[in-house]
Structures are given as C-alpha cells and as structure tokens.
Design an enzyme around this catalytic site. Structure first.
Site, short mmCIF file in Angstrom:
data_model
loop_
_atom_site.label_atom_id
_atom_site.label_comp_id
_atom_site.label_asym_id
_atom_site.label_seq_id
_atom_site.Cartn_x
_atom_site.Cartn_y
_atom_site.Cartn_z
N ASP A 90 -41.83 56.36 -57.41
CA ASP A 90 -42.32 55.28 -57.81
C ASP A 90 -42.48 54.93 -59.16
O ASP A 90 -42.56 54.13 -59.91
CB ASP A 90 -43.68 55.11 -56.97
N GLU A 112 -42.18 43.57 -61.05
CA GLU A 112 -40.73 43.21 -60.43
C GLU A 112 -41.05 41.90 -59.63
O GLU A 112 -41.97 41.47 -58.94
CB GLU A 112 -40.45 44.36 -59.36
N ASP A 152 -44.96 49.40 -60.34
CA ASP A 152 -44.09 49.49 -59.26
C ASP A 152 -45.06 49.12 -58.01
O ASP A 152 -46.11 50.15 -57.75
CB ASP A 152 -43.35 50.68 -59.14
N CYS A 211 -31.79 58.61 -68.77
CA CYS A 211 -30.55 58.70 -68.98
C CYS A 211 -29.61 57.42 -68.36
O CYS A 211 -28.42 57.09 -68.88
CB CYS A 211 -29.76 59.97 -68.66
#
Length: 364
Positions: free
Chosen positions: A350, A267, A183, A323
């Site tokens: 992050d 990303e 990230d 989750c």
C-alpha cells in the site's frame, strides 16, 4: 469567495407543527406529481416539454381549484414546480433518468422553502420557519452567512431535520508544506506517503449481525401491522447509526488531510465497476470511497488546497516507485510485501502504491 454551504440540524416540532409538516409534504408531492403528468403528456403529444414559467403561472389556478393547497407554505409549492423543471433539465442533459412520481410511502419525505423578507431566522435554540413559526432545534453550530433556503426532511427513523443553505464567504487556509499521496484500501482505509496509516472503521460490519436480526424479525411480521412498523423503525435507526458514524469518520479524516497538506494526490477509482465483484462489494460499499473523494473535492476548493487525481488505469501496486521496475506477482492481493528484483528495495504494497499515485498525479 462566496460558496453555498448547508447546515443540518435536528428539529423538534410539536404535534400541531408536525401535522403541518406532513400536510406540506403531501401538498408538495401532489404539485410535483400534477405537473409531472402535464409535462409527460405535453412531451408525448408534441415532443417538447413545458417550462418552469408555464407551470408557475398555472399554480395559482391549481390553488383555487384545491383549497387545501392554501393551508401550507406557498413557496414550498413553488419549489416543487422548480424541482420538476430541474429534473427534466438533468434528464435532457443525460445526468439522470427520467423523473418519477413521488410516493407517500417513501421513507424519506421533504419540502424546500426559500428565505424571503426574513421568514427564516435563527435565534438561540429557536428556529423560525414559514407557516411553522418558532420551532425548537439542536443548535450544534452557528449559522454563518446569508440564509438562502431551508429543506425540512423526515428520515426513515421518524426524526425531523432541517438543512439551511447559506451563502458564505470562505477564506482559504494558510499555506503549508505538506504534499502527500493516498492509497485507499479495505483492510487499511488509507496509507499516506508521509508514513501515516488510517485504519478502516468497518462501521457496517460492526452492526451487521444486529441489523440482520431485526431485518429477519421485520420479514416474519405481518406487513403493515403495528409490530412490523416497530421493527421497520428499528432497522431504520440501525442504518441511521451506521451512516452517522461513517460520515463522522470521513469528515474527520478529510478535514485533517486538508488542514495538514497543501497538495493531495489520490487515485481515480471506478467504484461502480468495482462493486460488480461479489466478494468485495459489501466491503467497498462500507468504505464509501466515492464520498471520501467528494468531501476532499469540495473542501480543497473551499480552503485553497490542490487535489490531484492519478489516472484510473495507472499501474500503482506492481511498479517499484524507486526504479520503475514492474513486478506482476503483486497482482495477487495476498502479497502485502515484496522485494524489487531490480533495486532490491523492500516495499509495503500500500505504501508503494501511495508513492506511485503521487508521482502519477503530479506528472498527469
């Protein structure tokens, strides 16, 4: 596999070589602008441009018309014609805007020559270039592979460099078990799923005050005067120092990641759109995320690594990677840590995003 690899060195020409380099800059610029004019006129008249072959056949006639074109490297002039053709090819394929005329006032000047019959050679700390002969250079690393071409360039700080392009056999690195997601950020440059955090060097911020001071001095001086040129060179050297330190940081980080990991997930960032934010634009530019991605892309291809991209609009910061619960409060950039309301896992913003980027890139 065979790849094209460039080796950049600083060269130290003597006065005669420096004058010849400047003449070659001017002649290459003249040839480029001449054929650009003809190309534009032909396109305006017929709707079709010229071709490289049609321009290359006219080049000998042009050299007879202007005798001073014979004083410089003939291959550099041919390369200028090739650059006109390539520029229009990219324009037709909508990769860039229409080619523009080259100016002698541009701070960066360059010309390109090709290697034929051993006219470009490296011997110790001596480099042989066409017309220039043997020239001293900083041999910081050995040249590998077959030499294809060389580009001589003068940067805004007045230094001379040569970029030698070679055809090199690149061998993949041995496989490793590392598989990480990354990230990218501003305060912390990169947070990885293996727990590693890489601090942002903030190179531009460290030189910002000194750069602004010299820019003010340059603005107050008479444009074109001796003192104005001195201040301009000082500004250029500060910019050069910023670029070199940023590039050194990016190369070291990307090489480390490539060596230690088999699969890297990052990303897809739309940096151009992000730069529209006036509060973060300067910091985003200083981070050079696009350059980081570019370095990772070609290094992963060279060394047999896998680079994966998460979708641009994937929700990475707000979703719990344990989750999958969405927590909209994390939209606020001030929230650095948060607890998942569903599974009660405490997340670092992050680090959680890095895990989500890894999952999104793998499942893409």
């Amino acid at each position: 596999m065979l790849y094209h690899r460039a080796y950049k060195y600083r060269i130290y020409p003597n006065r005669e070589q420096e004058r010849l380099i400047h003449r070659t800059f001017g002649c290459s610029r003249f040839v480029f602008n001449h054929f650009l004019t003809q190309w534009n006129e032909k396109y305006a008249a017929t709707g079709k441009g010229l071709t490289y072959n049609s321009c290359a056949t006219v080049l000998p006639i042009l050299k007879k018309q202007f005798e001073w074109l014979r004083e410089v490297d003939s291959i550099a002039l041919q390369s200028a014609v090739r650059h006109v053709s390539d520029a229009f090819e990219r324009f037709r394929s909508k990769q860039n805007h229409a080619p523009r005329y080259k100016s002698r006032k541009h701070p960066v000047q360059s010309y390109t020559t090709r290697c034929t019959n051993g006219n470009i050679e490296v011997n110790g700390n001596r480099l042989k270039l066409p017309k220039l002969g043997v020239i001293r250079f900083s041999n910081s690393r050995p040249v590998e592979g077959r030499i294809l071409s060389a580009t001589v360039r003068r940067n805004p700080a007045g230094k001379y460099f040569v970029s030698i392009v070679c055809e090199v056999e690149m061998k993949p690195l041995s496989e490793v078990s590392g598989d990480i997601g990354i990230d990218l950020g501003l305060k912390t440059y990169a947070v990885c799923t293996d727990g590693r955090s890489i601090e942002n060097p903030g190179v531009y911020r460290k030189h910002e005050r000194r750069l602004a001071w010299w820019q003010r001095r340059m603005t107050r001086r008479k444009r074109g005067g001796t003192n104005w040129h001195k201040a301009k060179r000082k500004v250029a050297r500060i910019h050069e120092k910023i670029a070199c330190r940023r590039g050194d940081f990016l190369h070291k980080v990307t090489t480390m990641l490539i060596r230690e990991n088999q699969t890297i997930s990052i990303e897809t960032l739309r940096v151009t759109n992000m730069l529209k934010n006036p509060k973060l634009a300067k910091s985003i530019s200083d981070a050079a995320w696009s350059e980081f991605t570019r370095l990772l892309t070609y290094k992963s291809e060279w060394y047999g690594r896998t680079l994966k991209f998460a979708p641009a609009f994937a929700s990475t910061s707000q979703v719990c990677h344990v989750c999958g619960e969405n927590h909209p409060v994390v939209k606020d950039l001030a929230v650095r840590q948060w607890a998942c309301p569903s599974c009660h896992t405490i997340h670092d913003r992050d680090e959680n995003a890095a895990y989500n980027i890894k999952q999104a890139a793998i499942s893409k």
